[in-house]
Design a protein around this motif. Structure first.
Motif, PDB file in Angstrom:
ATOM      1  N   ARG A  29       0.834  -1.206   0.000  1.00  0.00           N
ATOM      2  CA  ARG A  29       0.000   0.000   0.000  1.00  0.00           C
ATOM      3  C   ARG A  29       0.871   1.260   0.000  1.00  0.00           C
ATOM      4  N   ILE A  30       1.951   1.245   0.801  1.00  0.00           N
ATOM      5  CA  ILE A  30       2.811   2.441   0.846  1.00  0.00           C
ATOM      6  C   ILE A  30       3.413   2.687  -0.533  1.00  0.00           C
ATOM      7  N   PHE A  79      -2.741  -9.526  -4.196  1.00  0.00           N
ATOM      8  CA  PHE A  79      -2.970  -8.305  -4.991  1.00  0.00           C
ATOM      9  C   PHE A  79      -4.298  -7.656  -4.582  1.00  0.00           C
ATOM     10  N   PRO A  80      -4.254  -6.418  -4.092  1.00  0.00           N
ATOM     11  CA  PRO A  80      -5.500  -5.758  -3.676  1.00  0.00           C
ATOM     12  C   PRO A  80      -6.395  -5.494  -4.886  1.00  0.00           C
ATOM     13  N   THR A  84     -11.780  -3.642  -2.621  1.00  0.00           N
ATOM     14  CA  THR A  84     -11.196  -3.387  -1.300  1.00  0.00           C
ATOM     15  C   THR A  84     -10.551  -2.011  -1.207  1.00  0.00           C
ATOM     16  N   VAL A  85      -9.799  -1.609  -2.234  1.00  0.00           N
ATOM     17  CA  VAL A  85      -8.989  -0.385  -2.095  1.00  0.00           C
ATOM     18  C   VAL A  85      -9.402   0.727  -3.062  1.00  0.00           C
ATOM     19  N   GLY A  86     -10.493   0.518  -3.776  1.00  0.00           N
ATOM     20  CA  GLY A  86     -10.916   1.554  -4.723  1.00  0.00           C
ATOM     21  C   GLY A  86     -10.017   1.588  -5.950  1.00  0.00           C
ATOM     22  N   LEU A 603      -6.471  -6.638   3.688  1.00  0.00           N
ATOM     23  CA  LEU A 603      -5.947  -5.603   2.784  1.00  0.00           C
ATOM     24  C   LEU A 603      -6.661  -4.274   3.003  1.00  0.00           C
ATOM     25  N   LEU A 604      -7.923  -4.351   3.416  1.00  0.00           N
ATOM     26  CA  LEU A 604      -8.648  -3.120   3.735  1.00  0.00           C
ATOM     27  C   LEU A 604      -7.996  -2.425   4.936  1.00  0.00           C
ATOM     28  N   ASP A 605      -7.641  -3.225   5.953  1.00  0.00           N
ATOM     29  CA  ASP A 605      -6.962  -2.655   7.127  1.00  0.00           C
ATOM     30  C   ASP A 605      -5.627  -2.026   6.712  1.00  0.00           C
ATOM     31  N   ALA A 606      -4.901  -2.723   5.832  1.00  0.00           N
ATOM     32  CA  ALA A 606      -3.617  -2.172   5.365  1.00  0.00           C
ATOM     33  C   ALA A 606      -3.861  -0.852   4.636  1.00  0.00           C
ATOM     34  N   ASP A 607      -4.872  -0.845   3.777  1.00  0.00           N
ATOM     35  CA  ASP A 607      -5.142   0.347   2.968  1.00  0.00           C
ATOM     36  C   ASP A 607      -5.537   1.541   3.846  1.00  0.00           C
ATOM     37  N   ARG A 608      -6.465   1.316   4.771  1.00  0.00           N
ATOM     38  CA  ARG A 608      -6.965   2.475   5.541  1.00  0.00           C
ATOM     39  C   ARG A 608      -5.892   2.988   6.513  1.00  0.00           C
TER      40      ARG A 608
END
Ligand SMILES: Cc1cc2nc3c(=O)[nH]c(=O)nc-3n(C[C@H](O)[C@H](O)[C@H](O)COP(=O)(O)OP(=O)(O)OC[C@H]3O[C@@H](n4cnc5c(N)ncnc54)[C@H](O)[C@@H]3O)c2cc1C
Length: 632
Positions: A29-30, A79-80, A84-86, A603-608
Motif C-alpha cells: 500500500r505504501i 494483490f489488492p 477493497t482499495v478503490g 488488505l482493507l486494514d492495510a489500505d486504511r
C-alpha cells in the motif's frame, strides 16, 4: 519553551516490524500510494524488520509438503482489488493458483507433493504451505522492484525488541543486532507471537507446539505413546508429521500402510467433538444474505441501551436464520430451477413481510423428507449425551467423522448442510461488524472468545477433507485411538515418568499413559503472558494493554478503530498501528492470508491505515511547530 519551524519536505520515515503477509500488505500500500502523482517525489524511508526478511512469515519455505494450506489455492492472492482499495489497485497479478500453473508445477499421486510429476493443479487444491511462502517471497520482491525512486527501503534481518519515544516526537525501534532505528511511524505486523515460557511438571515430555515437526518430534520414538491434544488443523498437521512424515503411506483405497516408525497416538480435545472437514468447493456464486446484514445489525444496536449487542439474543438468531435460509436455498436448487426460483422468491417475500419464521417452518416441512431436519442450534452445539464407556465414545466419534466426510465429499453445491455451515465463513465480515471494537456486551464478549469462536472454527475452519479420510484410516489401522472422551485430565506421573490421562466424562472411567503430551492448538495472543521480548517491553512500558482486561477469554492487544494501540493510561499512540493476529479480541478473525473477490479485511486494514499514515505524514514539515530543542 521556544519553537522553531521545521524545514519543509522533511523526510518521512516508517518502520514495519514483521514481514509476513500483513507486513507485505502494508508495504504494498505504501509503495502504490506514494507512486501516485498526489504524493509527488517527497522522500520517504522505510525500514523493514524481520528475522528472515523474505516475506514468507510463518509459511516457512523449507517445511515438508504434507503440511497443507487450509485455503484452496484459487482463494489466495496478495494483490489488492478495487472492491477493497478503490481505484488505487496498483499492481495486478496472479492468484496462488495461477502462479503455480505459470511455474508449471504439478501435484503427485499422493495428493500433496508438489513438483514436476503428477496431475495439473486445480483451483480447489489445498497446496503445501511452503509454496505459499514462496509466493509471498515472490510477491515481496515484485513489490520492492516497483518502488519509486523517492523511496529509500532498507531490510533489517533482525528482531525488534523495543519501541520508545524520542523528544522529537518520533519513535526509536531497537533491534536485537544493536541497531536503533528512528521513525515517524511504526507498523507492528508481528503475526503469531510465541507464548511465554512455561515450566510445569513433566515439561521435558510436553511439546507445546507441533511446529516445526521435524525438530519438535525428534525425541518421539516408535515404541512411544503420544497424547495429542487438539483435533483441528494443527492436530491434523501433527498426525501427518507422525505418520506420512515417518514414511507411512495411504493406498489407493485409502488404507494406511505403516512404516513401523510411527508412535501410538491417543487423540483427544476439550470438547470431545470432531471438527468438520472443509467441503469440496462447487460454489455457485457469491452468497447474498437476506437477514444477517449491516442494516439489521445496526438497527439492533440502535435499539440496545449502550449499543453493545448480546451474542445469544441478537447475533445468534440472525446467524441461525441465515443458515436455515442457505439450507433451503440449496435444497431448492437441488430440486430444480423452478423450485430454486420459487424458494428464493418465497424467502425474499417473507423477509419483506416479516414472516420469515413461518416461511422457514414451511420450508422445513417441505424439504424434511428428502434432505432431513436441519436445526442450526443442534449442528452448532451438539451434545454427546451419555457416554457409557471408551469404546462407545470412539464409535460415536468415528461415526460423526464419517457422516461429515460424506457431506464434505458431496461439496457445497450438493450438500444443503455444508451450504448452511458455509454462512459462518462467508459472512465473517458481518460477524465482525457485530462484534469488533466492543460490539458485544461484556458477558457476550467473554462467551464469544471463550467458546463461540471454537464453535465457529469446528464448524467451518476444519481440516482439508483428505485429512479426515486419513484420520479414519489411521483409526482403522490402530495407529490412532480416541479413547478418552471429552476433556480428559492430564497429570504428569513423576514415579512412572509418563503422563496419566484420565477420562472425566465417561461413565466407566478410562485411563491411559503416554510418554509425550503434544499440544496442537493455535495459541491466541496474550499481552500478559507472551514470549515476545517486544510485546513484553511494550506492555511493561505501558504502551499497550489487554483488550477488555476484565474478561477472561480475550487476551490480545487493545486497539482503536484506527488500529492504534491503546496505552495503559487509555491514550492511543497515533504514530503506531497494529495489524493481524495480535489484535484478536479487539477484532475478530485476524489469522488468514488475503483472498481475491469481494472486500478483503486484511488488505482493507492495510489500505486504511496506510492512507491515515500518509495523510498525517503530508503535514510533517508543513508549517509544523516543534520545540526548538527537538528541531535541531
Ligand atoms: C500453522 C499455521 C497454519 C496456517 N495456515 C493458514 C492457511 O492455510 N491459510 C490461511 O489463510 N491462514 C493460515 N494461517 C493463519 C496465519 O495467521 C496467516 O496465514 C498469516 O501468516 C498471518 O500473517 P501475518 O503477517 O500476520 O503473520 P506471520 O505470517 O506470522 O508473519 C509475521 C512475521 O513477523 C515476524 N516477527 C514477529 N515478531 C517480530 C519482531 N519482534 N521483530 C521482527 N519481526 C518479527 C515473524 O518472524 C514473521 O516473519 C495459519 C497459521 C498457522 C499458525
Amino acid at each position: 519553551m521556544r519553537f522553531s519551524r521545521t524545514p519543509a519536505q522533511l523526510p518521512v520515515s516508517i518502520t514495519i516490524v514483521g514481514l509476513g503477509s500483513r507486513g507485505i500488505g502494508v508495504l504494498e500500500r505504501i509503495i502504490t500510494l506514494t507512486s501516485r502523482p498526489e504524493w509527488g517525489a517527497r522522500p520517504l524511508s522505510i525500514d523493514l524488520v524481520d528475522p528472515d526478511c523474505d516475506g514468507a512469515g510463518l509459511h516457512d519455505t523449507t517445511q515438508p509438503d504434507y503440511l497443507l494450506l487450509n485455503t484452496v489455492c484459487s482463494q489466495v492472492s496478495l494483490f489488492p482489488e478495487e472492491t477493497t482499495v478503490g481505484a488505487d489497485v496498483g499492481d495486478q497479478g496472479p492468484t496462488l493458483y495461477a502462479w503455480v500453473r505459470q511455474l508449471g508445477l504439478r501435484l503427485a499421486d499422493d495428493g500433496y507433493t508438489l513438483g514436476d510429476q503428477g496431475r495439473e493443479i486445480r483451483p480447489d487444491d489445498y497446496l503445501p504451505r511452503r509454496i505459499l511462502g514462496a509466493y509471498l517471497t515472490w510477491f515481496l520482491q515484485r513489490t520492492l522492484d516497483r518502488a519509486p525512486a523517492h523511496l529509500n527501503i532498507r531490510l533489517h534481518p533482525a528482531t525488534a525488541t523495543a519501541v520508545n519515544d524520542t523528544d522529537a516526537g518520533t519513535r526509536t525501534i531497537t533491534l536485537d543486532n544493536g541497531t536503533v532505528l528512528r521513525s515517524s511511524y511504526v507498523f507492528l505486523t508481528c503475526g503469531h507471537t510465541p507464548p511465554a515460557a512455561a515450566t510445569a511438571p513433566g515439561e521435558r515430555h510436553r511439546i507445546r507446539t507441533p511446529y516445526p515437526p521435524a525438530q519438535q518430534f525428534a525425541g518421539i520414538r516408535p515404541e512411544h505413546t503420544v497424547a495429542l491434544a487438539g483435533t483441528g488443523l494443527s492436530g491434523m498437521d501433527a498426525l501427518a508429521a507422525l505418520t506420512l512424515g515417518r514414511g507411512g503411506r495411504y493406498t489407493d483405497r485409502g488404507d494406511y500402510v505403516r512404516s513401523g516408525r510411527e508412535p501410538h497416538i491417543l487423540l483427544f480435545s476439550r470438547t470431545g467433538l470432531p471438527f468438520r472437514a472443509r467441503p469440496t468447493d462447487g460454489r455457485t456464486g457469491a452468497f447474498a444474505p437476506l437477514i444477517l446484514t449491516r442494516q439489521t445489525i445496526d438497527r439492533l444496536r440502535a435499539e440496545t441501551t449502550g449499543g453493545a449487542l448480546c451474542l445469544h439474543a441478537d447475533l445468534l438468531p440472525l446467524l441461525c436464520a441465515e443458515m436455515r435460509i442457505a439450507f433451503h436455498r440449496r435444497c431448492g436448487a437441488l430440486t430444480g430451477a423452478a423450485a430454486q426460483l420459487a424458494t428464493e422468491e418465497a424467502l425474499r417475500a417473507a423477509v419483506r413481510t416479516d414472516t420469515l419464521d413461518a416461511e422457514l417452518e414451511r420450508l422445513d416441512a417441505q424439504h424434511r423428507v428428502e434432505y432431513g431436519t436441519f436445526s442450526p442450534e443442534d449442528i452448532l452445539f451438539p451434545t454427546l449425551g451419555d457416554l457409557p464407556d471408551s469404546a462407545t465414545y470412539q464409535e460415536r466419534y468415528t461415526a460423526a467423522l464419517e457422516a461429515d466426510l460424506q457431506e464434505a465429499i458431496k461439496g457445497l453445491a450438493a450438500s444443503p448442510l455444508k451450504s448452511a455451515l458455509e454462512v459462518l465463513r462467508d459472512q465473517r465480515d458481518m460477524i465482525r461488524h457485530a462484534v469488533d471494537f466492543g460490539g458485544l456486551d461484556d458477558i457476550s464478549h467473554d462467551v464469544f472468545y471463550g467458546s463461540f469462536t471454537a464453535t465457529l472454527n469446528r464448524a467451518v475452519t476444519g481440516p482439508q477433507l483428505d485429512r479426515h479420510g486419513d484420520l479414519l484410516a489411521l483409526i482403522r489401522a490402530g495407529v490412532v485411538r480416541v479413547p478418552l472422551g471429552p476433556e480428559p485430565r492430564c497429570d504428569w506421573d513423576a514415579r512412572a515418568g509418563s503422563w496419566r490421562l484420565s477420562s472425566t466424562r465417561l461413565t466407566e472411567p478410562h485411563t491411559e499413559h503416554a510418554h509425550w503430551l503434544v499440544h496442537a492448538t493455535s495459541g491466541q495472543p496474550d499481552v500478559e503472558a507472551t514470549g515476545s521480548t517486544l510485546l513484553n517491553q511494550l506492555r511493561d512500558t505501558g504502551r499497550i494493554r489487554r483488550h477488555r482486561a476484565g474478561t477472561a477469554s480475550s487476551r490480545g492487544v487493545d486497539i482503536t478503530v484506527g488500529q492504534h494501540p491503546v496505552a495503559q493510561d487509555g491514550h492511543a499512540d497515533e504514530q503506531m498501528w497494529i495489524l493481524g493476529p495480535l489484535c484478536e479480541g479487539a477484532t475478530f478473525y485476524n489469522h488468514y492470508v488475503p483472498s481475491p473477490g469481494g472486500v478483503n479485511r486484511a488488505l482493507l486494514d492495510a489500505d486504511r491505515t496506510v492512507r491515515a499514515m500518509l495523510d498525517a505524514a503530508r503535514h510533517i514539515g508543513e508549517d509544523r511547530l516543534v520545540p526548538a530543542e527537538a528541531a535541531r
